[in-house]
Enzyme design. Structure first.
Site, PDB file in Angstrom:
ATOM      1  N   GLY A   1       1.060  -0.884  -0.035  1.00 47.62           N
ATOM      2  CA  GLY A   1      -0.212  -0.211   0.038  1.00 47.62           C
ATOM      3  C   GLY A   1       1.086   1.109  -0.035  1.00 47.62           C
TER       4      GLY A   1
ATOM      5  N   ASP B   1       5.142  -5.089  16.315  1.00 46.75           N
ATOM      6  CA  ASP B   1       4.217  -5.188  15.861  1.00 46.75           C
ATOM      7  C   ASP B   1       4.113  -3.270  16.475  1.00 46.75           C
ATOM      8  OD1 ASP B   1       1.027  -4.465  16.749  1.00 46.75           O
ATOM      9  OD2 ASP B   1       0.967  -6.393  17.796  1.00 46.75           O
TER      10      ASP B   1
ATOM     11  N   ASN C   1       2.900   5.023   9.446  1.00 45.20           N
ATOM     12  CA  ASN C   1       1.880   5.343   8.453  1.00 45.20           C
ATOM     13  C   ASN C   1       0.480   3.840   9.072  1.00 45.20           C
ATOM     14  OD1 ASN C   1       0.608   4.870   5.190  1.00 45.20           O
ATOM     15  ND2 ASN C   1       2.080   2.357   6.001  1.00 45.20           N
TER      16      ASN C   1
ATOM     17  N   TYR D   1      -8.733   0.928   8.815  1.00 49.80           N
ATOM     18  CA  TYR D   1      -9.909   1.512   8.725  1.00 49.80           C
ATOM     19  C   TYR D   1     -10.722   0.098   7.892  1.00 49.80           C
ATOM     20  CZ  TYR D   1     -13.161   3.979   5.341  1.00 49.80           C
ATOM     21  OH  TYR D   1     -14.032   4.530   5.066  1.00 49.80           O
TER      22      TYR D   1
ATOM     23  N   SER E   1      -6.891  11.090   7.913  1.00 46.77           N
ATOM     24  CA  SER E   1      -7.371  11.185   6.584  1.00 46.77           C
ATOM     25  C   SER E   1      -8.595  12.482   6.649  1.00 46.77           C
ATOM     26  CB  SER E   1      -8.540   9.827   7.296  1.00 46.77           C
ATOM     27  OG  SER E   1      -9.110   9.709   6.440  1.00 46.77           O
TER      28      SER E   1
ATOM     29  N   TYR F   1     -13.022   5.511  13.902  1.00 44.94           N
ATOM     30  CA  TYR F   1     -11.500   5.580  12.719  1.00 44.94           C
ATOM     31  C   TYR F   1     -11.364   6.984  13.157  1.00 44.94           C
ATOM     32  CZ  TYR F   1      -9.088   6.168   8.668  1.00 44.94           C
ATOM     33  OH  TYR F   1      -7.815   5.884   7.361  1.00 44.94           O
TER      34      TYR F   1
ATOM     35  N   LYS G   1      -8.262   9.212  14.066  1.00 40.86           N
ATOM     36  CA  LYS G   1      -7.373   9.817  13.155  1.00 40.86           C
ATOM     37  C   LYS G   1      -6.960  11.786  13.807  1.00 40.86           C
ATOM     38  CE  LYS G   1      -5.868   7.086  10.076  1.00 40.86           C
ATOM     39  NZ  LYS G   1      -4.434   5.890  10.182  1.00 40.86           N
TER      40      LYS G   1
END
Ligand SMILES: NC(=O)c1ccc[n+]([C@@H]2O[C@H](COP(=O)([O-])OP(=O)(O)OC[C@H]3O[C@@H](n4cnc5c(N)ncnc54)[C@H](O)[C@@H]3O)[C@@H](O)[C@H]2O)c1
Length: 255
Positions: free
Chosen positions: A23, A67, A94, A98, A146, A159, A163
């Protein structure tokens, strides 16, 4: 004016990118490698394709099984990077997840996992790398957020909360670390092409219908679009930008 060796791109800098097996993270590794950085990939998944891609560009790559939600893993990561390279200049936070869920169906476990992966991991990785950045008198903490935080997109309370927390974190941290030559910034990313179902992504058509027509730039955001912004924020020349949330989403949100 005398130009320091480091001021040409990121030659010799050491960048840790979490969640870089696939990604956006892979694109960040490639782009930072193009600027001359040594690349540390920190992921729970096999990252050999990313490592190969960065090495093909000429980077020295260290791939670690980490992790990002595990305090021991993250501390060991920083120690291994210091042992291998003797410095840590850039952290690209990063790693993230989602997931859509209407609030009335959202369990406390889902809520906790979301905050753990998107936000608590930022606390842990920053704690781990900050001493090395202070020692080196230089640091770039770049955290992926986001554009949903500006949009009020439904089914994302967990989420969006995480964020938005990322933005709160860099805003406050920036005030503490700026004096050491360290900056902390967030990028509020829009829906990238890799999330579309035809590219194997996981985003539902309802979200796509909501967002895509509202993009003012008439093409999908690609990982390399975000990677260019990561590289820009990582540069020594960007040292005056601190505590900001930069919106990169093809012109959906205005922030
Ligand atoms: N892709 C998009 O459209 C989009 C939009 C807005 C924001 N973002 C943000 O950008 C970031 C990257 O998104 P992406 O779509 O490339 O993600 P992705 O799901 O494609 O990749 C995530 C990576 O993180 C790794 N990972 C998962 N759990 C981990 C853990 N505990 N420790 C270490 N690594 C772990 C996975 O193995 C994977 O390599 C995320 O923070 C995401 O929220 C993405």
């Amino acid at each position: 004016m005398q130009i320091h060796e480091f001021e040409r791109g990121l030659q010799g800098r050491v960048a840790i990118i979490t969640g870089a097996a696939v990604g956006n993270g892979r694109a960040f590794c490639e782009r930072l490698a193009e600027e001359g950085a040594h690349i540390v990939i920190a992921d729970i998944a096999d990252a050999s394709e990313t490592a190969k891609a960065a090495e093909a560009i000429g980077a020295t790559v260290l791939s670690l099984n980490v992790d990002a939600t595990n305090p021991d893993d993250v501390q060991k990561m920083a120690a291994e990077v210091m042992k291998r390279f003797g410095r840590i200049d850039i952290l690209v936070h990063n790693v993230g997840k989602y997931e859509e869920e209407p609030f009335e169906l959202l369990s406390f476990d889902q809520w906790r996992q979301m905050l753990d992966l998107n936000l608590n991991s930022l606390f842990l990785t920053t704690k781990a790398v900050l001493p090395a950045m202070k020692e080196g008198g230089f640091g770039r903490i770049i955290a992926l957020s986001s554009d949903t935080v500006w949009l009020g997109t439904p089914y994302l309370t967990h989420y969006v909360t995480a964020k938005m927390g990322v933005i709160g974190f860099v805003r406050s941290l920036a005030s503490e670390v700026g004096k050491y030559g360290i900056t902390a910034n967030a990028i509020t990313v829009g829906l990238t092409a890799i999330q579309r179902p035809e590219q194997g992504g996981r985003v539902s058509s309802s979200i796509l219908e909501h967002i895509l027509p509202s993009q003012s730039v008439q093409r999908a955001d690609e990982p390399h679009d975000i990677a260019n912004v990561v590289a820009f924020l990582a540069l020594p020349a960007s040292g005056i930008i601190n505590g900001q949330a930069l919106n990169v989403d093809g012109g959906v949100a205005r922030h």
